[in-house]
Design a protein around this motif. Structure first.
Motif, PDB file in Angstrom:
ATOM      1  N   ARG A 130     -12.980  -6.256  -5.222  1.00  0.00           N
ATOM      2  CA  ARG A 130     -13.021  -5.364  -4.206  1.00  0.00           C
ATOM      3  C   ARG A 130     -12.959  -6.073  -2.805  1.00  0.00           C
ATOM      4  O   ARG A 130     -12.423  -5.491  -2.004  1.00  0.00           O
ATOM      5  N   ILE A 153      -4.738   0.446  -8.995  1.00  0.00           N
ATOM      6  CA  ILE A 153      -4.375  -0.265  -7.954  1.00  0.00           C
ATOM      7  C   ILE A 153      -4.383  -1.758  -7.889  1.00  0.00           C
ATOM      8  O   ILE A 153      -3.911  -2.327  -6.981  1.00  0.00           O
ATOM      9  N   TYR A 154      -5.428  -2.222  -8.558  1.00  0.00           N
ATOM     10  CA  TYR A 154      -5.609  -3.654  -8.480  1.00  0.00           C
ATOM     11  C   TYR A 154      -4.199  -4.199  -9.187  1.00  0.00           C
ATOM     12  O   TYR A 154      -3.755  -5.354  -8.731  1.00  0.00           O
ATOM     13  N   ALA A 188     -12.591   0.120  -0.156  1.00  0.00           N
ATOM     14  CA  ALA A 188     -12.577  -1.039   0.755  1.00  0.00           C
ATOM     15  C   ALA A 188     -13.736  -0.765   1.753  1.00  0.00           C
ATOM     16  O   ALA A 188     -14.431  -1.871   2.427  1.00  0.00           O
ATOM     17  N   GLU A 242     -10.885  -8.671  -2.147  1.00  0.00           N
ATOM     18  CA  GLU A 242      -9.691  -8.952  -1.645  1.00  0.00           C
ATOM     19  C   GLU A 242      -8.815  -7.541  -1.485  1.00  0.00           C
ATOM     20  O   GLU A 242      -8.098  -7.525  -0.553  1.00  0.00           O
ATOM     21  N   LEU A 243      -9.382  -6.271  -2.143  1.00  0.00           N
ATOM     22  CA  LEU A 243      -8.640  -5.012  -1.743  1.00  0.00           C
ATOM     23  C   LEU A 243      -9.376  -4.800  -0.450  1.00  0.00           C
ATOM     24  O   LEU A 243      -8.388  -4.242   0.419  1.00  0.00           O
ATOM     25  N   LEU A 250      -8.379   2.742 -10.069  1.00  0.00           N
ATOM     26  CA  LEU A 250      -8.648   1.500  -9.648  1.00  0.00           C
ATOM     27  C   LEU A 250      -7.826   0.284 -10.341  1.00  0.00           C
ATOM     28  O   LEU A 250      -7.517  -0.753  -9.756  1.00  0.00           O
ATOM     29  N   LEU A 296      -1.074  -3.948  -6.387  1.00  0.00           N
ATOM     30  CA  LEU A 296      -1.345  -4.985  -5.203  1.00  0.00           C
ATOM     31  C   LEU A 296      -1.686  -6.266  -5.422  1.00  0.00           C
ATOM     32  O   LEU A 296      -1.550  -7.339  -4.547  1.00  0.00           O
ATOM     33  N   VAL A 332      -6.691  -3.820   2.872  1.00  0.00           N
ATOM     34  CA  VAL A 332      -6.649  -2.354   3.297  1.00  0.00           C
ATOM     35  C   VAL A 332      -6.980  -2.849   5.125  1.00  0.00           C
ATOM     36  O   VAL A 332      -6.419  -1.920   5.638  1.00  0.00           O
ATOM     37  N   ALA A 335      -8.423   3.618  -2.668  1.00  0.00           N
ATOM     38  CA  ALA A 335      -8.506   2.134  -2.226  1.00  0.00           C
ATOM     39  C   ALA A 335      -9.117   2.226  -0.851  1.00  0.00           C
ATOM     40  O   ALA A 335      -9.922   1.270  -0.562  1.00  0.00           O
ATOM     41  N   LEU A 363       0.749  -1.370   0.047  1.00  0.00           N
ATOM     42  CA  LEU A 363       0.029   0.020   0.037  1.00  0.00           C
ATOM     43  C   LEU A 363       0.882   1.213  -0.013  1.00  0.00           C
ATOM     44  O   LEU A 363       0.497   2.196  -0.619  1.00  0.00           O
ATOM     45  N   VAL A 383      -4.437  -7.729  -6.505  1.00  0.00           N
ATOM     46  CA  VAL A 383      -5.712  -8.177  -5.965  1.00  0.00           C
ATOM     47  C   VAL A 383      -6.603  -8.168  -7.378  1.00  0.00           C
ATOM     48  O   VAL A 383      -6.274  -7.558  -8.407  1.00  0.00           O
TER      49      VAL A 383
END
Length: 891
Positions: free
Chosen positions: A875, A866-867, A840, A877-878, A863, A870, A882, A836, A825, A872
């Motif tokens: 949503r 971000i996926y 989350a 898993e995100l 987004l 990370l 977090v 994120a 993160l 993931v």
């Protein structure tokens, strides 16, 4: 050996990618395993061009050309077979790595023997030998044993690319279509045709010469293949050309041809041992045909007119003796001098053409009747009938040419709409759907005063065109009011009224009227066209089993009647029925055959439908490149011809493929354009099929609010019963959008409905989603049962990409999840961390955008990043990542 190595010109080849790939693979294998390779094909297909390509691309400067006489068409370092053999034997060096031998079939036997010996030793020196030979005669023994790369005629789209390059300027589309049809996929003939035409003719500003491919043009393309024939057997070759070429046949009965030859030359075939057929002919199963279609065509065109007429007279006598009356009359018509009239023969041809022969032969007979009739009153009717039969035979371009010459005012009142009907149906098969709609409405208006039943059929065809275009208003207008203004056949009335009621949302009367059409196809014998109407009604009602049975009967009838135009359409209905039943492998088989049949018959719009079916079938398999290829092909035609139905199906396939590969954001973006309200929504009768995919993608992408707006409409669609899978899909969509305490029951309801409806793929998708839901609710035993069942069902229906999803979920159950890397993160930007955190906490993308004062598109973009950062995929898993990252700060 000249010692000169001029620069080789660049070579661009169209439609030869598979052949060039084979040559490249041959060249890149170890030299010790590299035998000589032969490039073979009939004259004009580009054998020399392939050698030039190989010399430039593979030779890399170390290339030679083998010559066996004064004729050297390639211009780089030349070797004689004897010099090559001596150089290889001596090991003196200087032998090029790649040697190319053109026209090797024409070399003297002694040179071919030397070449064989050199080829056997060349790999020892690290070299390779690439040969080319024509196939209009049998290959010599030294060449026949070699591995062969065959050159086939170009496909129409490949010929179009070659034509565009050869002309270097804009060609009027109708002229281009004629050139491509006349060229028959032969590059040399296509070039010769372009050379034959003036710039004004190419632009459509002056009439095209007739015949388009005259004797001189054909001779230019055939080249040296016309020389070297044995005069003792030339008569049989000329007679086989006369027997096959004008009627569009590939072969002729050998005994009939020999009897006709004896009529021409009584001494032919006498003696104890009959002479074998000439080398340019191939004998098989008691028939004779040319090894090279171009050569047969050229021999016929270049034969003396008197000799051609005599051959046709002899053939007419023999066909009449065998009882083939229509074929006999056709040959009799070709025995008449060019330009001569024979009203009696014309009338006999037209009368015989009303029989039960195949449509291509009957169309040809009517056209010959027109040519012989002079200015008789029947000419316009016969010309129209020739065009109709050409269309039925799957020759769209010829149908257009024939109908263009019909003076409509010369037709009886009840026939005035027939030319417009041919033009409309031809355009519906290959052209803009909007243009087809207007032509078919014109046909209906012309028929209306004197032939109301024909007018009703034309209006139904106009509705088909509007349906294909996705024009709901035009479709309703074509179908007309519930009460027609004039008489119409019962089946046509039920079809028209049922479709109108369906489009207006009056499902009870729609089911009643369309049900009658469906039952008529099941219960009574009918023509293939009527059976296709019945299959349409069955599909609209969701009775996929009736659609399959009726479609299969239509296909059998079309094949029996020789209607090449109906075969790909019947296969299209069968493919759609299999798709709706969830039998994707069967749908793919029908669509593959239908695509080939549609391309052969010039029906690009039908071919686009088959591409869309193939894309949908591939979207459940682990073949993303296949999906992309078929989607691209379908959309290319759909955009240029205004085929909204095809475009919607192809984009649905692309979105479903994204969803299967774990890309819900891409799937939601693509499918949202099809299903969400607005001017860009997909086809009015097809977009609902994509709703379940969008709902799943939208929930995973954080766009649940948009998905909820579709449920009421989809519930109405599921209630009508036109899609057997829709009730189960509706419960699945409701489960995806429901609170946790309601979702489990909805998933179980969906699975019960799947069991009743059948179809492994949709059942497996619901099972997979339920298994995912159970796993995230910490119910591993139930989740394992569901996911295992999903894997098995996906495997049974060939859904490879979806089976992989289910296996990944099972592996997650078997292996305890490792603690997420919360330090990842810190690699996000401050804006990405804020997004994120909001996501989350359960915010949608729109809610996140409002909270941060940015656009929804900006949230979507970040987004995705971000996926990816990370690692993931959802949503959930995100949110877990977090939460774990923020626990130390809040604990």
């Amino acid at each position: 050996m000249t010692g000169e190595e001029p620069a080789l010109p660049a070579v661009r080849l169209h439609g030869r990618a598979p052949q060039l790939s084979r040559v490249r693979a041959w060249w890149h294998q170890p030299a010790a395993h590299r035998t000589a390779l032969l490039v073979a094909g009939e004259p004009g297909l580009g054998r020399t061009a392939v050698l030039r390509w190989a010399a430039r691309v593979l030779g890399a400067g170390s290339v030679g050309h083998l010559v066996a006489g004064p004729d050297a068409r390639l211009r780089y370092q030349e070797w004689t077979p004897g010099a090559l053999l001596r150089a290889v034997e001596s090991g003196a060096g200087g032998v090029p790595a790649l040697l190319c031998a053109d026209d090797a079939d024409q070399w003297p036997p002694a040179d071919r023997r030397l070449l064989r010996e050199a080829a056997e030793r060349l790999p020892e020196a690290g070299g390779g030998l690439l040969l080319a030979a024509a196939t209009h005669r049998p290959l010599p023994g030294e060449l026949a044993a070699l591995p062969v790369v065959h050159l086939d005629p170009l496909a129409p789209e490949e010929a179009a690319a070659l034509l565009a390059e050869a002309v270097g300027e804009t060609v009027e589309p109708s002229v281009a279509a004629e050139l491509i049809a006349e060229g028959e996929g032969n590059p040399a003939l296509l070039h010769a045709l372009v050379h034959h035409l003036s710039p004004a003719a190419l632009r459509g500003r002056s009439p095209l010469p007739r015949p388009l491919a005259d004797a001189a043009t054909l001779a230019r393309a055939a080249g040296r293949a016309l020389t070297g024939h044995d005069p003792r057997t030339a008569g049989l070759a000329a007679l086989v050309a006369a027997a096959t070429r004008p009627v569009g046949a590939d072969r002729v009965d050998a005994r009939l041809a020999l009897r006709a030859l004896r009529r021409l030359a009584p001494d032919a075939g006498d003696g104890p041992d009959p002479a074998p057929p000439p080398a340019v002919l191939r004998e098989a199963d008691g028939t004779l045909g040319f090894r090279s279609p171009l050569l047969g065509r050229t021999l016929y065109a270049t034969a003396p007119p008197a000799g051609r007429r005599a051959a046709h007279r002899a053939l007419a006598e023999e066909y009449a003796a065998d009882g083939h009356r229509l074929t006999a009359l056709l040959h009799r018509s070709w025995s008449v001098a060019d330009g001569a009239e024979d009203a009696g023969l014309a009338a006999r041809l037209a009368a015989e053409a009303e029989g039960k022969e195949r449509p291509p032969l009957r169309s040809l007979a009517y056209a010959r009747a027109v040519a012989l009739a002079g200015h008789g009153p029947e000419r316009a009717t016969w010309q129209t009938r020739a065009a109709e039969l050409a269309l039925s035979a799957g020759d769209v371009d010829r149908a257009r040419l024939l109908v263009a010459a019909v003076p409509e005012h010369a037709l009886p009142a009840q026939d005035r709409g027939r030319p417009a009907l041919v033009r409309g149906l031809a355009t519906l098969a290959d052209g803009p759907a909007g243009d087809a709609h207007h032509a078919l409405l014109l046909a209906a208006a012309l028929f209306a005063p004197a032939a109301p039943e024909r007018a009703a059929a034309a209006r139904l065809a106009a509705a088909d065109a509007a349906w294909a275009a996705g024009d709901l208003a035009a479709c309703l207008a074509s179908l007309g009011p519930d009460t027609p203004n004039g008489p119409e056949p019962e089946t046509a009335g039920d079809q028209r009224a049922g479709m109108r009621a369906l489009l207006e949302g009056r499902f009870a009367p729609a089911a009643r009227r369309l049900g009658r059409v469906r039952e008529q196809g099941i219960a009574a014998p009918a023509a293939p066209e009527a059976l296709l109407r019945s299959a349409t009604a069955a599909l609209l009602l969701g009775d996929v089993e009736a659609a399959r049975r009726t479609g299969a009967r239509a296909l059998a009838g079309a094949r029996h009647e020789g209607s090449a135009a109906l075969v790909p359409r019947a296969l299209e209905y069968l493919a759609y029925a299999e798709l709706r039943a969830g039998r994707h492998a069967e749908a793919r088989a029908h669509a593959e055959e239908g695509l080939r049949a549609a391309l052969r018959s010039g029906q690009r719009n039908t071919a686009a439908h088959h591409h869309a079916v193939l894309a949908l079938a591939a979207s459940i398999e682990d073949e993303p490149h296949v999906v992309e290829e078929h989607v691209e092909a379908a959309c290319a035609t759909a955009r240029s011809h205004g085929l909204a139905q095809v475009l919607t199906l192809a984009q649905w396939a692309a979105g479903r493929a994204d969803l299967g590969r774990g890309r819900p954001l891409d799937a939601a973006d693509r499918l949202g354009l099809l299903v969400l309200a607005g001017p860009q929504r997909g086809h009015f009768a097809v977009w609902r099929l994509a709703v379940p995919c969008f709902v799943e993608a939208a929930v995973l992408a954080g766009r649940a609010a948009e998905a909820r707006t579709l449920l009421d409409d989809f519930a109405d669609w599921a209630g009508f019963g036109a899609d057997p899978q829709a009730p189960a899909q509706l419960a699945r969509c409701q489960a995806l959008l429901a609170p946790a305490d309601e979702a489990d029951a909805l998933y179980r309801l969906a699975l019960d409905r799947h069991t009743a409806a059948g179809g492994d793929f949709e059942h497996a998708r619901t099972t997979l989603l339920h298994g995912k839901w159970l796993r995230r609710r910490r119910r591993p035993r139930e989740a394992r049962d569901r996911l295992g069942a999903a894997v098995a069902r996906f495997a049974r229906c060939g859904a490879g990409v979806w089976a992989r999803q289910a296996r990944d979920e099972l592996r997650s159950l078997a292996t305890p999840p490792s603690r997420p890397d919360t330090t990842a993160l810190t690699g996000l930007t401050p804006q990405q961390r804020r997004i994120a955190r909001h996501v989350a906490q359960g915010s949608t993308n729109r809610e996140t955008a409002l909270a941060l004062s940015v656009s929804v598109r900006t949230v979507d973009y970040h987004l995705r990043r971000i996926y990816a950062a990370l690692g993931v995929r959802s949503r959930l898993e995100l949110a877990r990542l977090v939460d774990e990252a923020e626990q130390p700060a809040t604990g």
